[in-house]
Motif scaffolding. Structure first.
Motif, PDB file in Angstrom:
ATOM      1  N   CYS A 220     -15.356   8.148 -12.618  1.00 33.79           N
ATOM      2  CA  CYS A 220     -14.002   8.467 -12.881  1.00 33.79           C
ATOM      3  C   CYS A 220     -13.912   8.559 -11.413  1.00 33.79           C
ATOM      4  CB  CYS A 220     -14.205  10.155 -13.341  1.00 33.79           C
ATOM      5  SG  CYS A 220     -14.163   9.823 -15.418  1.00 33.79           S
TER       6      CYS A 220
ATOM      7  N   THR B  87     -13.557   5.424 -10.087  1.00 33.51           N
ATOM      8  CA  THR B  87     -12.409   4.761 -10.311  1.00 33.51           C
ATOM      9  C   THR B  87     -10.758   5.626  -9.456  1.00 33.51           C
ATOM     10  OG1 THR B  87     -12.938   4.508 -12.017  1.00 33.51           O
ATOM     11  CG2 THR B  87     -10.821   4.357 -12.244  1.00 33.51           C
ATOM     12  N   TRP B  88     -11.246   6.385  -9.238  1.00 35.88           N
ATOM     13  CA  TRP B  88     -10.757   7.483  -8.501  1.00 35.88           C
ATOM     14  C   TRP B  88     -10.369   6.843  -7.115  1.00 35.88           C
ATOM     15  CZ3 TRP B  88     -10.149  10.565  -4.158  1.00 35.88           C
ATOM     16  CH2 TRP B  88      -8.885  11.705  -4.033  1.00 35.88           C
TER      17      TRP B  88
END
Length: 268
Positions: A247, A250-251
């Motif tokens: 995550c 991805t950010w």
């Protein structure tokens, strides 16, 4: 010599029967006290004479108690499992209702219904008197027995787990040595019974020594997840650890893309 023998025999005849009679009377009083407690707190499910009660639908409110022995009573009542709040798949531990003397009286009454395992003596499960080397050997032997017979339900650290039909294997981290010994001896609930023919008193003591050694072991690596083992710890690492990294990556990628787009738009 003859006079001494006659005097000894006379004294024995005078005092020995009185002592035996007093002991028998005391035992009878203890059983009677236990029966009175049983009629008030236990007979609703187990019957007035410990014969057990079955409902019209065939469900068992309480099993027959003849032959379960004093050890079963001491375990069930001493851990608060009995008297039960309501019938269920398994009775959980709760605050103890009776005093030690009342538990002893209840155990004496149930023991009078039929022969069964007696309450263990502290010498059966205590490691007192053993050298440090003997203690380590007892822990090693107990670990082998526990890992072979008990980990399927209690896991390798004795933390317990779910069981079929609504039951569960309890966490043994706070269970006293006497109650562990009694559980091995009587097999409460879905647990197997390990009589002295299956596991000798010394082997039961070794299992207790192993479980107590687990309480003294330091937990390395930070958060131990309750000591539930490598499967749960690995799952936590994959889902929470690697999932968080994915995550976060991805950010970062999305943030970098937005920044590059804004720079291109500004340049245009």
């Amino acid at each position: 010599m003859v006079l001494g023998l006659m005097l000894t025999g006379t004294l024995y005849a005078a005092f020995a029967p009185s002592s035996s009679a007093g002991s028998a009377s005391s035992d009878e009083e203890l059983v009677e006290t236990g029966r009175n407690l049983f009629l008030v707190g236990c007979s609703t499910c187990h019957g007035q004479n410990g014969e057990g009660i079955t409902t019209l639908e065939g469900d068992q409110l309480g099993p027959a108690l003849a032959g379960v022995g004093a050890a079963a009573v001491d375990f069930q009542v001493g851990t608060g499992r009995m008297p039960a709040a309501q019938p269920g798949a398994q009775n959980p531990t709760k605050p103890v209702t009776y005093s030690d003397e009342e538990i002893k009286a209840l155990a004496a009454f149930v023991a009078s219904l039929g022969p069964g395992p007696s309450v263990p003596d502290p010498s059966d499960y205590s490691l007192a008197g053993l050298s440090e080397e003997e203690r380590e050997e007892a822990v090693s032997r107990g670990g082998q027995i526990f890992l072979t017979n008990c980990t399927a339900c209690h896991n390798f650290a004795g933390k317990g787990g779910a069981m079929p039909r609504g039951g569960n294997a309890p966490n043994l981290s706070d269970t006293s040595a006497k109650h562990i010994y009694e559980a091995l001896l009587t097999g409460p609930g879905q647990m197997d019974t390990f009589s002295n023919g299956n596991l000798s008193p010394e082997e039961k003591r070794d299992v207790i020594a192993y479980l107590y050694s687990l309480r003294e072991q330091p937990q390395y690596g930070g958060f131990d997840l309750g000591g539930m083992g490598p499967v749960s710890e690995g799952m936590f690492a994959w889902i929470v650890g690697i999932g968080s990294l994915v995550c976060f990556a991805t950010w970062i990628a999305a943030h970098t893309a937005r920044t590059s787009r804004r720079k291109d738009e500004a340049a245009a």
